[in-house]
Enzyme design. Structure first.
Site, PDB file in Angstrom:
ATOM      1  N   TRP A 331     -12.242 -56.046 -13.072  1.00 52.85           N
ATOM      2  CA  TRP A 331     -13.031 -54.830 -12.872  1.00 52.85           C
ATOM      3  C   TRP A 331     -13.141 -54.045 -14.181  1.00 52.85           C
ATOM      4  O   TRP A 331     -14.136 -53.376 -14.444  1.00 52.85           O
ATOM      5  CB  TRP A 331     -12.372 -53.971 -11.787  1.00 52.85           C
ATOM      6  CG  TRP A 331     -12.974 -52.610 -11.621  1.00 52.85           C
ATOM      7  CD1 TRP A 331     -14.042 -52.275 -10.833  1.00 52.85           C
ATOM      8  CD2 TRP A 331     -12.555 -51.388 -12.254  1.00 52.85           C
ATOM      9  NE1 TRP A 331     -14.306 -50.933 -10.948  1.00 52.85           N
ATOM     10  CE2 TRP A 331     -13.414 -50.367 -11.809  1.00 52.85           C
ATOM     11  CE3 TRP A 331     -11.540 -51.067 -13.156  1.00 52.85           C
ATOM     12  CZ2 TRP A 331     -13.284 -49.044 -12.223  1.00 52.85           C
ATOM     13  CZ3 TRP A 331     -11.411 -49.759 -13.575  1.00 52.85           C
ATOM     14  CH2 TRP A 331     -12.274 -48.764 -13.105  1.00 52.85           C
ATOM     15  N   HIS A 332     -12.095 -54.155 -15.034  1.00 55.78           N
ATOM     16  CA  HIS A 332     -12.077 -53.380 -16.271  1.00 55.78           C
ATOM     17  C   HIS A 332     -13.112 -53.859 -17.279  1.00 55.78           C
ATOM     18  O   HIS A 332     -13.513 -53.104 -18.157  1.00 55.78           O
ATOM     19  CB  HIS A 332     -10.689 -53.411 -16.907  1.00 55.78           C
ATOM     20  CG  HIS A 332      -9.703 -52.566 -16.176  1.00 55.78           C
ATOM     21  ND1 HIS A 332      -9.054 -53.012 -15.054  1.00 55.78           N
ATOM     22  CD2 HIS A 332      -9.287 -51.291 -16.381  1.00 55.78           C
ATOM     23  CE1 HIS A 332      -8.259 -52.043 -14.613  1.00 55.78           C
ATOM     24  NE2 HIS A 332      -8.385 -50.992 -15.391  1.00 55.78           N
ATOM     25  N   GLY A 333     -13.520 -55.104 -17.200  1.00 59.72           N
ATOM     26  CA  GLY A 333     -14.507 -55.534 -18.188  1.00 59.72           C
ATOM     27  C   GLY A 333     -14.793 -57.014 -18.116  1.00 59.72           C
ATOM     28  O   GLY A 333     -14.059 -57.784 -17.497  1.00 59.72           O
ATOM     29  N   TYR A 466     -11.355 -45.318 -21.143  1.00 58.65           N
ATOM     30  CA  TYR A 466     -11.931 -45.785 -19.886  1.00 58.65           C
ATOM     31  C   TYR A 466     -13.437 -45.548 -19.793  1.00 58.65           C
ATOM     32  O   TYR A 466     -14.057 -45.989 -18.831  1.00 58.65           O
ATOM     33  CB  TYR A 466     -11.186 -45.167 -18.694  1.00 58.65           C
ATOM     34  CG  TYR A 466     -10.135 -46.106 -18.158  1.00 58.65           C
ATOM     35  CD1 TYR A 466      -8.997 -46.380 -18.900  1.00 58.65           C
ATOM     36  CD2 TYR A 466     -10.288 -46.772 -16.943  1.00 58.65           C
ATOM     37  CE1 TYR A 466      -8.040 -47.265 -18.452  1.00 58.65           C
ATOM     38  CE2 TYR A 466      -9.329 -47.657 -16.479  1.00 58.65           C
ATOM     39  CZ  TYR A 466      -8.212 -47.896 -17.241  1.00 58.65           C
ATOM     40  OH  TYR A 466      -7.274 -48.789 -16.782  1.00 58.65           O
ATOM     41  N   PHE A 469     -15.548 -48.692 -19.415  1.00 55.90           N
ATOM     42  CA  PHE A 469     -15.539 -49.499 -18.193  1.00 55.90           C
ATOM     43  C   PHE A 469     -16.555 -48.972 -17.195  1.00 55.90           C
ATOM     44  O   PHE A 469     -16.672 -49.441 -16.117  1.00 55.90           O
ATOM     45  CB  PHE A 469     -14.147 -49.517 -17.563  1.00 55.90           C
ATOM     46  CG  PHE A 469     -13.072 -49.955 -18.527  1.00 55.90           C
ATOM     47  CD1 PHE A 469     -13.313 -51.049 -19.360  1.00 55.90           C
ATOM     48  CD2 PHE A 469     -11.873 -49.300 -18.637  1.00 55.90           C
ATOM     49  CE1 PHE A 469     -12.342 -51.463 -20.260  1.00 55.90           C
ATOM     50  CE2 PHE A 469     -10.890 -49.712 -19.529  1.00 55.90           C
ATOM     51  CZ  PHE A 469     -11.136 -50.794 -20.336  1.00 55.90           C
TER      52      PHE A 469
END
Lengths: 469, 291
Positions: A331-333, A466, A469
């Site tokens: 989900w982060h990248g 963040y 993201f």
């Protein structure tokens, strides 16, 4: 528009003034929606279309779910809402995994198809799609019941409220992720006299302090974690930079979250806490109940539990944990190193489970607790290379050099700076442990000192981690 | 809240008085760079108009033009690219006749925040107050003191580097090896394309104001000169700006054996040789455009 820029301060003052000048809830919503759309368009106007698409789908499907005459029909609309949000997220975020250089190029697109391929990552897409899914699922599972038409909430009003929920600018770019059932009941007329200015002041001072003083000063030192510069560092320096990065990412993200919470509070909205002193965690599971709480709680509720949670036996529980953490990492990248980072935490959760009931894990003795905190902190810190470097071979090389590097350590100044700014994070956690011994005067003085340091001791500006993201 | 604000204001006044009195700063490397860059940009606003401006990175910042001080202004900014320098020229109160635009590091962003901070009210009126962060200052003093009292470095070297066991030559080789490794990788095509478009936009803006733009590639270590990354950048600029004059690294390094300090930055000896080769160009530009 960065939260620490003068432009943002001016923008917020303008919104705050306008918001509290109008006299009805509808007007207040309109002010917030317009301001939030302007805020979003300031960053990336062409990608507003993607956001509006997510909003339309989320609003229409959630409305259709609530008005469905049968369960099967509701399920169908809910599935559609979730799938479209996931497709938007999947396409715009993960196309970079297989399109490589083509995606994000500056070539002028001739067709919509070309535009879709060439478009960069829409800001905040990871957050507003998760908000969208939360609304559709909450309405479907009746965790949030949409008011009926007779209660004054028709389709138009629902569209407007959903737009506010998704675009609300304090949390638009990087959360905290607020569930629909927690947000929608808050929508209503807000009065200036209800604003707790002292609490807002404290939250904002702490947030800006963590970001501009602690995180930005640490960022100056941890910049050397980048490839190939870490190659010229000794093992000791590499470990210290890793600890420094732990402190930095906490200060950066917790600082951002506090600023978002403080700004929302000034506008009369309560956003959920995102951090609860994570470096006091005594197990990996405990860490995830304290770190990026809004994401871990979202994943638990909308992914882990629907997968079966821990109700389907030992193997399935462990598999579910791995799947959730793997997807949480991704989900982060769009980089496989994020998947490895997620896997690292997933394995940590799985491997510690048999030990959770052991004497050491249950002991309340200070030494045992300290040992557990130390182990968890190190476990978390040693996962960061995969988060920070985003190239698996570089991250592996970093870890290898920690174990063995021929380079001798350089000067003491960078080390002392990491220790000083890192110790602020330690002090922050320690102050929480001994919070009952902290008097009101000491607390006021502490906020005064933080304010002074915000004015005089900011590090070189670096964007919120963040935000990417 | 009132107590907190009073405490903060009190500390700010005391601190302001102390820094004003001491007028000293002990900075980290990056803060030192930031301060230098700010000074270069701030001085551009107040300096007398010059005929020639150099916009670039630390490679450009190292250039000095003895005898041409009244003709040239060096907007070489450490850790930045020529894009920031071009923005300074574009936003400045005066315009030179010619801008030399360094092409060595096109991948870096234009740093608007740096320009804003250099032109900010606090930076202009209270530069010392802005530049000396107290905690960083104390931490560095602590680090320096500890190092001073360390009799034998057990694993630690006295500052500045090179690390123990590595003489200056060895440290230079180590730096060169790192740069060699970095330069083996080309820039992402999309990144370069995007940056070239940005260069084109800024160059066009300068040309619209009647400025003559010349591209300049500063020479680096011979072992890096032909590395894939530098080839790629050189070629891309040649293809994207066929009408602009490009002073190549080859011309500037003609007849010289460059040592460099780290593969990229020229030594004092290198610099004097490079300037000798550049002299005719500089003389022509300064003479031609002298009022």
């Amino acid at each position: 528009m960065n939260y620490s820029s003068l432009t943002f301060v001016a923008f917020f003052c303008l919104v705050f003034g306008g918001y509290h000048c109008v006299r009805t809830a509808g007007q207040q919503i309109a002010v917030l929606v317009l301001a939030s759309l302007a805020f979003y368009a300031w960053e990336s106007a062409p990608l507003l279309g993607v956001f509006l698409c997510a909003w339309l789908v989320t609003s229409l499907t959630s409305y259709a779910v609530s008005r469905s005459s049968s369960h099967a029909q509701a399920k169908c609309y809910a599935t559609l809402g979730v799938v479209v949000n996931l497709c938007l997220l999947g396409f715009f975020k993960y196309k970079f995994l297989w399109l490589g250089d083509v995606a994000g190029s500056t070539q002028i697109p001739a067709t919509l198809g070309e535009w879709l391929v060439l478009a960069p990552l829409p800001i905040g897409i990871s957050f507003y799609t998760f908000h969208g899914i939360s609304l559709v699922v909450d309405v479907y599972s009746k965790n949030y019941v949409l008011p009926q038409q007779g209660e004054g909430i028709g389709m138009g009003e629902h569209l407007r409220r959903t737009l506010l929920y998704l675009v609300f600018f304090p949390q638009l770019i990087a959360g905290p992720i607020i569930k629909a059932r927690d947000f929608f009941p808050q929508v209503g007329l807000k009065r200036l006299s209800d604003v707790d200015f002292v609490a807002c002041f404290r939250i904002l001072v702490l947030g800006y302090f963590l970001k501009t003083v602690v995180a930005d000063n640490l960022a100056e030192q941890t910049a050397w974690m980048a490839y190939p510069y870490f190659e010229r560092k000794s093992s000791l320096e590499l470990v210290l930079m890793l600890y420094g990065y732990s402190a930095q990412i906490f200060a950066d993200f917790a600082g951002y979250s506090l600023i978002a919470i403080g700004l929302a509070k000034l506008l009369g909205y309560r956003l959920p806490d995102n951090f609860n002193f994570p470096f006091l965690a005594v197990s990996v599971a405990d860490f995830w109940q304290r770190w990026h709480i809004s994401l871990s709680s979202w994943l638990r509720e909308y992914l882990y539990i629907p997968l079966g949670g821990n109700r389907k036996g030992w193997w399935r529980t462990n598999l579910n944990l791995i799947i959730v953490m793997l997807l949480g990492g991704l989900w982060h990248g769009a980089a496989w190193s994020f998947a490895i980072w997620g896997l690292w935490h997933g394995l940590g959760l799985v491997l510690e489970r048999p030990w959770l009931e052991s004497g050491l894990m249950r002991s309340e003795r200070p030494a045992a607790k300290l040992l557990r905190i130390f182990i968890v902190f190190n476990f978390v810190s040693f996962g960061w290379p995969f988060f920070r470097l985003q190239e698996i071979d570089q991250a592996s090389r970093y870890v290898q050099l920690i174990l063995h590097s021929d380079v001798k350590s350089g000067g003491l100044t960078p080390i002392s700076l990491i220790l000083v700014y890192g110790s602020v994070v330690a002090l922050y956690h320690l102050a929480h442990v001994y919070r009952e011994r902290v008097s009101a005067t000491m607390r006021d003085w502490a906020y005064g000192v933080m304010l002074f340091l915000i004015a005089t001791n900011q590090g070189p500006f670096s964007p919120f981690i963040y935000f990417q993201f | 809240m009132k107590t907190s604000i009073a405490v903060a204001l009190g500390l700010i006044v005391v601190y302001g008085a102390l820094t004003g009195l001491s007028n000293s700063g002990f900075e980290t490397l990056a803060q030192g760079y930031l301060r230098k860059n700010r000074n270069v940009i701030a001085a551009y606003a107040t300096t007398e108009p010059r005929q020639v401006v150099f916009a670039g990175s630390s490679l450009t910042a190292a250039l000095h033009f003895p005898g041409f001080e009244s003709c040239t202004y060096n907007l070489g900014l450490i850790g930045e690219s020529a894009l920031t320098g071009m923005d300074v020229v574009h936003r400045g109160h005066w315009k030179p006749n010619t801008v030399f635009v360094e092409i060595n590091f096109p991948e870096r962003e234009s740093n608007a925040a740096l320009i804003d901070s250099a032109n900010g009210w606090l930076a202009r009126h209270f530069p010392d107050f802005v530049y000396v962060p107290p905690v960083t200052y104390l931490a560095q003093l602590g680090g320096a003191a500890l190092q001073h009292f360390r009799a034998v470095p057990a694993g630690f070297a006295l500052e500045p580097t090179p690390a123990p066991g590595m003489g200056t030559g060895a440290a230079r080789e180590a730096e060169l090896a790192i740069q060699r490794e970095v330069s083996e990788t080309k820039l992402r095509a999309s990144v370069l394309k995007y940056k070239l478009a940005e260069f084109a936009k800024k160059i066009e803006a300068l040309q619209k104001n009647g400025l003559n733009v010349v591209l300049i590639e500063l020479p680096i270590h011979p072992q890096l000169e032909d590395a894939p990354r530098f080839w790629q950048i050189r070629d891309a600029f040649r293809q994207s700006f066929p009408d602009l004059r490009l002073v190549s690294a080859q011309e500037l390094a003609k007849g010289l054996v460059l040592k460099t300090t780290d593969g990229l930055h020229l030594t004092a000896e290198d610099l004097s040789g490079v300037l000798r080769n550049f002299l005719p160009e500089l003389q022509a530009v300064c003479a031609k455009q002298a009022p």
